[in-house]
Design a protein around this motif. Structure first.
Motif, PDB file in Angstrom:
ATOM      1  N   GLU A  92       3.222 -30.742  -5.281  1.00 46.33           N
ATOM      2  CA  GLU A  92       3.470 -31.914  -6.110  1.00 46.33           C
ATOM      3  C   GLU A  92       2.169 -32.700  -6.251  1.00 46.33           C
ATOM      4  O   GLU A  92       1.448 -32.919  -5.274  1.00 46.33           O
ATOM      5  CB  GLU A  92       4.547 -32.800  -5.478  1.00 46.33           C
ATOM      6  N   GLY A  93       1.846 -33.070  -7.468  1.00 46.12           N
ATOM      7  CA  GLY A  93       0.610 -33.813  -7.731  1.00 46.12           C
ATOM      8  C   GLY A  93      -0.623 -32.941  -7.861  1.00 46.12           C
ATOM      9  O   GLY A  93      -1.729 -33.445  -7.985  1.00 46.12           O
ATOM     10  N   GLU A  94      -0.449 -31.620  -7.844  1.00 49.30           N
ATOM     11  CA  GLU A  94      -1.575 -30.692  -7.983  1.00 49.30           C
ATOM     12  C   GLU A  94      -1.584 -30.145  -9.408  1.00 49.30           C
ATOM     13  O   GLU A  94      -0.587 -29.617  -9.884  1.00 49.30           O
ATOM     14  CB  GLU A  94      -1.431 -29.552  -6.972  1.00 49.30           C
ATOM     15  N   PHE A  95      -2.717 -30.271 -10.072  1.00 51.57           N
ATOM     16  CA  PHE A  95      -2.865 -29.813 -11.450  1.00 51.57           C
ATOM     17  C   PHE A  95      -4.140 -28.991 -11.536  1.00 51.57           C
ATOM     18  O   PHE A  95      -5.214 -29.462 -11.169  1.00 51.57           O
ATOM     19  CB  PHE A  95      -2.951 -31.001 -12.412  1.00 51.57           C
ATOM     20  N   LEU A  96      -4.000 -27.761 -12.000  1.00 47.93           N
ATOM     21  CA  LEU A  96      -5.182 -26.927 -12.165  1.00 47.93           C
ATOM     22  C   LEU A  96      -4.943 -25.921 -13.277  1.00 47.93           C
ATOM     23  O   LEU A  96      -3.814 -25.653 -13.672  1.00 47.93           O
ATOM     24  CB  LEU A  96      -5.569 -26.237 -10.857  1.00 47.93           C
ATOM     25  N   GLU A  97      -6.045 -25.392 -13.787  1.00 52.42           N
ATOM     26  CA  GLU A  97      -6.005 -24.414 -14.870  1.00 52.42           C
ATOM     27  C   GLU A  97      -6.663 -23.132 -14.366  1.00 52.42           C
ATOM     28  O   GLU A  97      -7.736 -23.179 -13.757  1.00 52.42           O
ATOM     29  CB  GLU A  97      -6.794 -24.980 -16.053  1.00 52.42           C
ATOM     30  N   LEU A  98      -6.018 -21.995 -14.598  1.00 58.21           N
ATOM     31  CA  LEU A  98      -6.586 -20.706 -14.218  1.00 58.21           C
ATOM     32  C   LEU A  98      -7.486 -20.186 -15.335  1.00 58.21           C
ATOM     33  O   LEU A  98      -7.126 -20.263 -16.513  1.00 58.21           O
ATOM     34  CB  LEU A  98      -5.474 -19.695 -13.940  1.00 58.21           C
ATOM     35  N   ARG A 111     -13.405  -8.880 -13.310  1.00 61.25           N
ATOM     36  CA  ARG A 111     -13.572 -10.323 -13.478  1.00 61.25           C
ATOM     37  C   ARG A 111     -12.997 -11.045 -12.269  1.00 61.25           C
ATOM     38  O   ARG A 111     -12.290 -10.458 -11.452  1.00 61.25           O
ATOM     39  CB  ARG A 111     -12.903 -10.777 -14.772  1.00 61.25           C
ATOM     40  N   LEU A 112     -13.293 -12.322 -12.172  1.00 63.26           N
ATOM     41  CA  LEU A 112     -12.880 -13.143 -11.037  1.00 63.26           C
ATOM     42  C   LEU A 112     -11.894 -14.205 -11.498  1.00 63.26           C
ATOM     43  O   LEU A 112     -12.121 -14.859 -12.518  1.00 63.26           O
ATOM     44  CB  LEU A 112     -14.109 -13.798 -10.410  1.00 63.26           C
ATOM     45  N   LEU A 113     -10.841 -14.377 -10.745  1.00 62.64           N
ATOM     46  CA  LEU A 113      -9.848 -15.399 -11.030  1.00 62.64           C
ATOM     47  C   LEU A 113     -10.334 -16.718 -10.439  1.00 62.64           C
ATOM     48  O   LEU A 113     -10.638 -16.794  -9.244  1.00 62.64           O
ATOM     49  CB  LEU A 113      -8.500 -15.003 -10.422  1.00 62.64           C
ATOM     50  N   MET A 114     -10.424 -17.733 -11.279  1.00 67.06           N
ATOM     51  CA  MET A 114     -10.990 -19.023 -10.881  1.00 67.06           C
ATOM     52  C   MET A 114     -10.019 -20.145 -11.232  1.00 67.06           C
ATOM     53  O   MET A 114      -9.062 -19.934 -11.969  1.00 67.06           O
ATOM     54  CB  MET A 114     -12.310 -19.281 -11.630  1.00 67.06           C
ATOM     55  N   GLU A 115     -10.348 -21.327 -10.734  1.00 68.74           N
ATOM     56  CA  GLU A 115      -9.566 -22.524 -11.054  1.00 68.74           C
ATOM     57  C   GLU A 115     -10.478 -23.611 -11.589  1.00 68.74           C
ATOM     58  O   GLU A 115     -11.623 -23.747 -11.146  1.00 68.74           O
ATOM     59  CB  GLU A 115      -8.887 -23.064  -9.789  1.00 68.74           C
ATOM     60  N   ARG A 116      -9.944 -24.365 -12.518  1.00 72.61           N
ATOM     61  CA  ARG A 116     -10.584 -25.603 -12.976  1.00 72.61           C
ATOM     62  C   ARG A 116      -9.674 -26.723 -12.507  1.00 72.61           C
ATOM     63  O   ARG A 116      -8.482 -26.731 -12.823  1.00 72.61           O
ATOM     64  CB  ARG A 116     -10.737 -25.618 -14.494  1.00 72.61           C
ATOM     65  N   GLY A 164      -4.940 -17.961   3.413  1.00 70.62           N
ATOM     66  CA  GLY A 164      -5.482 -17.401   2.178  1.00 70.62           C
ATOM     67  C   GLY A 164      -4.398 -16.806   1.296  1.00 70.62           C
ATOM     68  O   GLY A 164      -4.380 -17.030   0.082  1.00 70.62           O
ATOM     69  N   GLN A 165      -3.469 -16.082   1.903  1.00 71.86           N
ATOM     70  CA  GLN A 165      -2.359 -15.505   1.139  1.00 71.86           C
ATOM     71  C   GLN A 165      -1.503 -16.610   0.528  1.00 71.86           C
ATOM     72  O   GLN A 165      -1.112 -16.530  -0.638  1.00 71.86           O
ATOM     73  CB  GLN A 165      -1.506 -14.617   2.034  1.00 71.86           C
ATOM     74  N   ARG A 166      -1.225 -17.636   1.318  1.00 67.51           N
ATOM     75  CA  ARG A 166      -0.399 -18.752   0.847  1.00 67.51           C
ATOM     76  C   ARG A 166      -1.085 -19.485  -0.302  1.00 67.51           C
ATOM     77  O   ARG A 166      -0.470 -19.763  -1.329  1.00 67.51           O
ATOM     78  CB  ARG A 166      -0.110 -19.711   2.009  1.00 67.51           C
ATOM     79  N   GLU A 167      -2.341 -19.819  -0.126  1.00 69.66           N
ATOM     80  CA  GLU A 167      -3.066 -20.578  -1.153  1.00 69.66           C
ATOM     81  C   GLU A 167      -3.202 -19.773  -2.442  1.00 69.66           C
ATOM     82  O   GLU A 167      -3.045 -20.318  -3.533  1.00 69.66           O
ATOM     83  CB  GLU A 167      -4.441 -21.008  -0.644  1.00 69.66           C
ATOM     84  N   LEU A 168      -3.499 -18.470  -2.334  1.00 65.96           N
ATOM     85  CA  LEU A 168      -3.618 -17.653  -3.538  1.00 65.96           C
ATOM     86  C   LEU A 168      -2.301 -17.643  -4.298  1.00 65.96           C
ATOM     87  O   LEU A 168      -2.280 -17.833  -5.516  1.00 65.96           O
ATOM     88  CB  LEU A 168      -4.042 -16.223  -3.181  1.00 65.96           C
ATOM     89  N   LEU A 169      -1.198 -17.463  -3.589  1.00 64.89           N
ATOM     90  CA  LEU A 169       0.113 -17.432  -4.225  1.00 64.89           C
ATOM     91  C   LEU A 169       0.473 -18.791  -4.826  1.00 64.89           C
ATOM     92  O   LEU A 169       0.886 -18.881  -5.984  1.00 64.89           O
ATOM     93  CB  LEU A 169       1.184 -16.991  -3.222  1.00 64.89           C
ATOM     94  N   GLU A 170       0.313 -19.859  -4.039  1.00 64.22           N
ATOM     95  CA  GLU A 170       0.696 -21.186  -4.522  1.00 64.22           C
ATOM     96  C   GLU A 170      -0.125 -21.610  -5.732  1.00 64.22           C
ATOM     97  O   GLU A 170       0.418 -22.083  -6.726  1.00 64.22           O
ATOM     98  CB  GLU A 170       0.534 -22.228  -3.405  1.00 64.22           C
ATOM     99  N   GLU A 171      -1.438 -21.453  -5.644  1.00 70.12           N
ATOM    100  CA  GLU A 171      -2.319 -21.985  -6.683  1.00 70.12           C
ATOM    101  C   GLU A 171      -2.412 -21.091  -7.912  1.00 70.12           C
ATOM    102  O   GLU A 171      -2.597 -21.594  -9.017  1.00 70.12           O
ATOM    103  CB  GLU A 171      -3.715 -22.244  -6.115  1.00 70.12           C
ATOM    104  N   THR A 172      -2.303 -19.779  -7.729  1.00 71.99           N
ATOM    105  CA  THR A 172      -2.510 -18.874  -8.867  1.00 71.99           C
ATOM    106  C   THR A 172      -1.272 -18.074  -9.235  1.00 71.99           C
ATOM    107  O   THR A 172      -1.199 -17.552 -10.346  1.00 71.99           O
ATOM    108  CB  THR A 172      -3.651 -17.873  -8.582  1.00 71.99           C
ATOM    109  N   GLY A 173      -0.353 -17.912  -8.306  1.00 72.54           N
ATOM    110  CA  GLY A 173       0.812 -17.062  -8.536  1.00 72.54           C
ATOM    111  C   GLY A 173       0.544 -15.595  -8.239  1.00 72.54           C
ATOM    112  O   GLY A 173       1.426 -14.757  -8.376  1.00 72.54           O
ATOM    113  N   TYR A 174      -0.663 -15.265  -7.799  1.00 75.95           N
ATOM    114  CA  TYR A 174      -1.020 -13.875  -7.533  1.00 75.95           C
ATOM    115  C   TYR A 174      -0.842 -13.515  -6.057  1.00 75.95           C
ATOM    116  O   TYR A 174      -1.038 -14.344  -5.173  1.00 75.95           O
ATOM    117  CB  TYR A 174      -2.480 -13.608  -7.907  1.00 75.95           C
ATOM    118  N   ARG A 175      -0.485 -12.247  -5.835  1.00 75.67           N
ATOM    119  CA  ARG A 175      -0.499 -11.623  -4.505  1.00 75.67           C
ATOM    120  C   ARG A 175      -1.560 -10.530  -4.546  1.00 75.67           C
ATOM    121  O   ARG A 175      -1.834  -9.975  -5.605  1.00 75.67           O
ATOM    122  CB  ARG A 175       0.853 -10.997  -4.174  1.00 75.67           C
TER     123      ARG A 175
END
Length: 195
Positions: A143-149, A61-66, A94-105
């Motif tokens: 700060e001010g970023e809201f998303l759902e995985l 499966r693919l990890l996505m954001e809403r 890409g590594q930074r954004e994946l970690l910040e937005e999803t918590g994944y490495r």
């Protein structure tokens, strides 16, 4: 890809002005000489570039954001992505954004290419990366970023695209690349994550 001689198509820059400069956007207004000798104006957005990550979970499966996108006035389904910081290498972004937005490495990364998503009015290039061997950690949202995985299969995303419910251009290109890679048509060169 440029042909050997595109001179009959090329516009020549005569002068350039900054029409607007904000925190994020740099809007330019250029005067150009057309191939027939006439002049015209071109307005466009200068952009520092961005990265999009297609995160592959072990189950396929693919990890996505809403995330709510103000210009669209609605929640959009997307692959994780973000703007390049000044001097930042695309893979590091890409590594930074994946970690910040999803918590994944990710243990492995593959660079697919660059997408130019709005060539008529922006010079933005989005570097497309694939990531696998994911391990979960804690999100580090700005700060001010809201998303759902959320997670989806490629088939589910394909159906959403067909119904017009998945319309984000970078995500559609990521899905296309994923499908072509899985078919064996567009190879990816996987490398271990840099430390």
């Amino acid at each position: 890809m440029a042909e050997a001689d595109d001179s009959h198509l090329v516009e020549r820059l005569l002068d350039s002005q900054q029409a607007y400069r904000g925190h994020f956007l740099d809007v330019r207004r250029d005067r150009v000489a057309l191939p027939d000798g006439k002049t015209a104006h071109r307005e466009y957005i200068r952009h520092p570039g961005a990265v999009m990550v297609v995160p592959l979970l072990d189950d396929g499966r693919l990890l996505m954001e809403r995330q709510y996108r103000h210009p669209m006035a609605r929640v959009m389904l997307e692959f994780p992505a973000g703007k390049l910081d000044a001097g930042e290498a695309p893979l590091a972004c890409g590594q930074r954004e994946l970690l910040e937005e999803t918590g994944y490495r990710a243990a492995e990364w593959a660079c697919a290419g660059v997408l130019h998503n709005a060539i008529a009015y922006s010079d933005e290039g989005i570097h497309i990366f694939f990531a696998r061997g994911l391990s979960r950690g804690a999100q580090r949202l700005d700060e001010g970023e809201f998303l759902e995985l959320v997670t989806h299969s490629a088939d589910e995303l394909d159906a959403l695209a067909w119904r017009g419910e998945l319309t984000d251009a970078k995500t559609l290109i990521g899905l296309l690349w994923l499908q072509r890679w899985r078919q064996g048509a567009w190879p990816l060169d996987w490398v271990p994550a840099p430390r």
